[in-house]
Design an enzyme around this catalytic site. Structure first.
Site, PDB file in Angstrom:
ATOM      1  N   LEU A 128     -34.638 -27.284  62.277  1.00  0.00           N
ATOM      2  CA  LEU A 128     -35.511 -26.202  61.837  1.00  0.00           C
ATOM      3  C   LEU A 128     -36.368 -26.742  60.696  1.00  0.00           C
ATOM      4  O   LEU A 128     -35.909 -27.580  59.917  1.00  0.00           O
ATOM      5  CB  LEU A 128     -34.707 -24.993  61.330  1.00  0.00           C
ATOM      6  CG  LEU A 128     -33.872 -24.195  62.323  1.00  0.00           C
ATOM      7  CD1 LEU A 128     -33.096 -23.102  61.584  1.00  0.00           C
ATOM      8  CD2 LEU A 128     -34.734 -23.574  63.414  1.00  0.00           C
ATOM      9  N   ASP A 129     -37.602 -26.264  60.585  1.00  0.00           N
ATOM     10  CA  ASP A 129     -38.440 -26.649  59.449  1.00  0.00           C
ATOM     11  C   ASP A 129     -37.782 -26.185  58.154  1.00  0.00           C
ATOM     12  O   ASP A 129     -37.013 -25.213  58.141  1.00  0.00           O
ATOM     13  CB  ASP A 129     -39.827 -26.025  59.564  1.00  0.00           C
ATOM     14  CG  ASP A 129     -40.612 -26.565  60.751  1.00  0.00           C
ATOM     15  OD1 ASP A 129     -40.305 -27.676  61.204  1.00  0.00           O
ATOM     16  OD2 ASP A 129     -41.529 -25.862  61.214  1.00  0.00           O
ATOM     17  N   ARG A 130     -38.111 -26.856  57.085  1.00  0.00           N
ATOM     18  CA  ARG A 130     -37.489 -26.563  55.788  1.00  0.00           C
ATOM     19  C   ARG A 130     -37.651 -25.092  55.397  1.00  0.00           C
ATOM     20  O   ARG A 130     -36.717 -24.470  54.898  1.00  0.00           O
ATOM     21  CB  ARG A 130     -38.104 -27.466  54.721  1.00  0.00           C
ATOM     22  CG  ARG A 130     -37.453 -27.326  53.354  1.00  0.00           C
ATOM     23  CD  ARG A 130     -38.036 -28.322  52.367  1.00  0.00           C
ATOM     24  NE  ARG A 130     -37.374 -28.244  51.077  1.00  0.00           N
ATOM     25  CZ  ARG A 130     -37.674 -29.024  50.045  1.00  0.00           C
ATOM     26  NH1 ARG A 130     -38.605 -29.952  50.155  1.00  0.00           N
ATOM     27  NH2 ARG A 130     -37.028 -28.892  48.896  1.00  0.00           N
ATOM     28  N   THR A 158     -38.214 -22.554  57.363  1.00  0.00           N
ATOM     29  CA  THR A 158     -37.733 -21.637  58.388  1.00  0.00           C
ATOM     30  C   THR A 158     -36.259 -21.351  58.143  1.00  0.00           C
ATOM     31  O   THR A 158     -35.473 -22.271  57.934  1.00  0.00           O
ATOM     32  CB  THR A 158     -37.919 -22.237  59.795  1.00  0.00           C
ATOM     33  OG1 THR A 158     -39.293 -22.539  60.009  1.00  0.00           O
ATOM     34  CG2 THR A 158     -37.452 -21.262  60.867  1.00  0.00           C
ATOM     35  N   ARG A 211     -45.601 -22.192  65.167  1.00  0.00           N
ATOM     36  CA  ARG A 211     -46.592 -22.136  64.089  1.00  0.00           C
ATOM     37  C   ARG A 211     -47.991 -22.454  64.603  1.00  0.00           C
ATOM     38  O   ARG A 211     -48.969 -21.775  64.266  1.00  0.00           O
ATOM     39  CB  ARG A 211     -46.186 -23.098  62.972  1.00  0.00           C
ATOM     40  CG  ARG A 211     -44.843 -22.755  62.354  1.00  0.00           C
ATOM     41  CD  ARG A 211     -44.282 -23.861  61.473  1.00  0.00           C
ATOM     42  NE  ARG A 211     -45.061 -24.046  60.245  1.00  0.00           N
ATOM     43  CZ  ARG A 211     -44.722 -24.895  59.291  1.00  0.00           C
ATOM     44  NH1 ARG A 211     -43.630 -25.632  59.416  1.00  0.00           N
ATOM     45  NH2 ARG A 211     -45.459 -25.005  58.206  1.00  0.00           N
TER      46      ARG A 211
END
Length: 323
Positions: A143-145, A147, A246
């Site tokens: 997961l993105d930081r 998110t 995104r």
């Protein structure tokens, strides 16, 4: 990746995750603590080799490339584990599910899934510090930081291998995210399909754009609620490209609120005063078959308090306007 001791020549094999990076960025990531000027010097001198041949710092590394690294003096490395150890007692990660094979956490926003690129530690280092007796802990996906939400961690290699097999299959895992975007999303339900291409900004940051040469990607978008200025969407991933949701939403004209890479900077600057201090993207539900037992599982993580509070505020503002 397999490599020999830092005290001698080492050989590193590039994996899929690092493929496409410039050689200098790949080396800076691997040789933390080595000055950039020194990295450039060992490349120019031919001490660094790619598949036994000389290479330039601008060379793009590919999956399977073997990189020869000369012995270098590296700044002491215990920083990351020490930081993870220091945080281990105070930073408890919410556990949604756990058995002998799988660990599922509700990742808070603001913590990376792993250390690197200037980040001393992430979720996986923290879990290893908290569970020193664990023989195996590996991320199943990322997961993105910024998110938040459900993150799968394998506790057995057999579970990791099986989960990776499932992820490679179409519709292997049903992943649902909640995103709050700018404006009114025009469709109750729609399919967003675009070709996405990874690229690098001049300062070395990895980004994604819609491009004819990119990889096919597919997101199903369901509108959950709408206000005059924003829409709450449930996004169902049919493919798992980097930054897929995104970029899909931004390219559709409705960027995620608080997205500092693909969002509207003017809109984002006003959000903290309105109560939203990070990107509104949350991995809220996973449906999958257990990798070892085959049992169907549905795991959920409700919106974090800060995101839920912002939704309440939008509802309140609309009620006051209508009143």
């Amino acid at each position: 990746m397999s490599e020999t001791s830092k005290a001698s020549v080492s050989f590193v094999t590039v994996d899929e995750e690092d493929a496409g990076q410039r050689l200098d960025n790949f080396l800076l990531k691997r040789l933390k603590g080595v000055p950039k000027s020194h990295v450039y010097r060992i490349v120019r001198s031919g001490e660094v080799r790619v598949n036994k041949g000389r290479a330039d710092v601008t060379t793009r590394v590919c999956a399977g490339d073997v990189i020869r690294l000369p012995p270098v003096r590296v700044a002491e490395q215990p920083k990351a584990p020490n930081n993870a150890s220091a945080a281990a007692d105070s930073m408890q990660l919410p556990i949604v599910f756990e058995d002998d094979a799988l660990l599922v956490i509700d990742k808070p926003a603001g913590i990376a899934v792993h250390g690197g690129s200037g980040i001393s530690f992430g979720v996986i280092e923290l879990l290893r510090a908290q569970r020193p007796q664990a023989k195996f802990l590996e991320l199943v996906h990322r997961l993105d930081r910024e998110t938040s939400g459900l993150l799968l961690v394998a506790k057995k290699r057999s579970a990791l291998v099986k989960m990776h097999e499932v992820l490679r299959e179409s519709h292997g895992i049903d992943k649902r995210y909640l995103a709050l975007v700018e404006g009114v999303w025009p469709h109750t339900r729609c399919h967003v399909k675009m070709k996405l291409l990874k690229y690098e900004t001049p300062d070395g940051e990895r980004r994604v754009k819609v491009h004819a040469d990119g990889l096919s990607s597919h997101t199903v978008v369901n509108r959950q609620q709408a206000w005059p200025s924003a829409s709450l969407l449930e996004c169902e991933l049919k493919t798992g490209r980097t930054h897929q949701i995104r970029v899909h939403l931004s390219a559709s004209g409705h960027a995620i609120l608080g997205d500092d890479k693909y969002g509207d900077s003017a809109v984002n600057r006003a959000l903290p005063k309105q109560g939203l201090r990070r990107m509104f993207l949350h991995a809220w539900r996973l449906t999958l078959n257990h990798p070892l037992t085959g049992e169907k599982m549905t795991l959920e993580a409700p919106l974090p308090a800060d995101l839920q509070a912002y939704i309440h505020q939008l509802n309140s503002n609309q009620s006051n306007t209508q009143g």
